[in-house]
Enzyme design. Structure first.
Site, PDB file in Angstrom:
ATOM      1  N   GLY A  27      -2.933   3.502  -2.787  1.00 55.95           N
ATOM      2  CA  GLY A  27      -3.448   2.169  -3.710  1.00 55.95           C
ATOM      3  C   GLY A  27      -3.140   0.736  -2.111  1.00 55.95           C
ATOM      4  O   GLY A  27      -2.662   1.516  -1.084  1.00 55.95           O
ATOM      5  N   SER A  76       0.737  -1.104  -0.349  1.00 58.78           N
ATOM      6  CA  SER A  76      -0.095   0.139  -0.471  1.00 58.78           C
ATOM      7  C   SER A  76       1.058   1.227   0.335  1.00 58.78           C
ATOM      8  O   SER A  76       2.364   1.021   0.832  1.00 58.78           O
ATOM      9  CB  SER A  76      -0.955   0.128   1.599  1.00 58.78           C
ATOM     10  OG  SER A  76      -1.545   1.391   0.792  1.00 58.78           O
ATOM     11  N   ASP A  77      -0.091   2.309  -0.445  1.00 56.77           N
ATOM     12  CA  ASP A  77       1.476   3.292  -0.389  1.00 56.77           C
ATOM     13  C   ASP A  77      -0.237   4.801  -0.797  1.00 56.77           C
ATOM     14  O   ASP A  77      -1.233   4.590  -0.816  1.00 56.77           O
ATOM     15  CB  ASP A  77       2.077   3.748  -1.625  1.00 56.77           C
ATOM     16  CG  ASP A  77       2.617   4.945  -1.542  1.00 56.77           C
ATOM     17  OD1 ASP A  77       3.817   4.878  -0.747  1.00 56.77           O
ATOM     18  OD2 ASP A  77       2.319   5.944  -2.378  1.00 56.77           O
ATOM     19  N   THR A  78       0.186   5.447  -0.251  1.00 53.26           N
ATOM     20  CA  THR A  78      -0.615   6.943   0.434  1.00 53.26           C
ATOM     21  C   THR A  78      -0.064   8.107  -0.169  1.00 53.26           C
ATOM     22  O   THR A  78       1.399   8.611   0.267  1.00 53.26           O
ATOM     23  CB  THR A  78      -1.362   7.043   1.807  1.00 53.26           C
ATOM     24  OG1 THR A  78      -2.046   6.004   2.116  1.00 53.26           O
ATOM     25  CG2 THR A  78      -1.789   8.294   2.358  1.00 53.26           C
TER      26      THR A  78
END
Length: 203
Positions: A114, A77-79
């Site tokens: 994501g 995940s990435d923010t």
């Protein structure tokens, strides 16, 4: 009916926020740090950026497994925080945090997260994202300085934590709250369904 988890989950992240969020689903998981390249072209859209970085993080762990955990599902995940089309990353120092918060105060910005899931057995993968609009209160310089001095903003994208003291800076949000924290649980649960991992029991 009791929920019986059939497959293990590997979280490709050392983020304490993501660990807490996935733990709240009462699913068994282990954490394996991901050492993925996080450089992206400046012309990429926020949607492209978070999905590509989420997939890179999951792929880095997938490639390092060396055959073990073949039944696992790897979650990356990435923010990112976006204002006026520009990505605001983690602050490099207190002055940088104050600068970011001064830009965000009194305005609406967007948070993109994501999520990528990879089947460690066959390499099947899916990736998606969520967007949440966050409107900050109008903040005085003294309030911004006081918040920065708590130390909370220093490892956070956009220099605030909505799940912490930073909640006092937020006027309203439109979209998934968990997305702002760093992992959209509604989206993740839907994605895990496709790999046979169900958050809620099936009758």
């Amino acid at each position: 009916m009791e929920n019986v988890q059939q497959r293990p989950i590997i979280l490709a992240s050392t983020s304490p926020r993501r660990k807490e969020l996935i733990a709240s689903l009462h699913l068994a998981f282990e954490v394996i740090p991901s050492h993925a390249d996080e450089d992206t072209p400046v012309e990429w859209t926020p949607e492209q950026t978070v999905q590509e970085l989420a997939m890179r993080k999951a792929l880095a762990v997938f490639r390092d497994l060396d055959g073990r955990g073949s039944d696992a599902v790897i979650v990356g995940s990435d923010t990112i925080v976006v204002l006026d089309g520009k990505i605001l990353g983690k602050p490099v120092d207190e002055q940088d945090a104050e600068r970011m918060l001064t830009k965000l105060q009194g305005r609406t910005h967007r948070v993109f997260t994501g999520i990528a899931c990879i089947d460690a057995g066959n390499g099947q993968s899916v990736v998606n994202y969520r967007q949440t609009d966050v409107t900050m209160k109008e903040l005085s310089d003294a309030t911004i300085r006081g918040y920065v001095q708590t130390g909370e903003p220093m490892d956070k994208a956009g220099s605030y934590a909505i799940q912490g003291i930073g909640a006092s800076l937020v006027d309203r949000i439109e979209g998934c709250y968990f997305n702002v924290v760093g992992l959209s649980l509604p989206l993740l649960s839907d994605m895990l369904d496709g790999f046979g991992i169900h958050v809620l029991p099936r009758a």
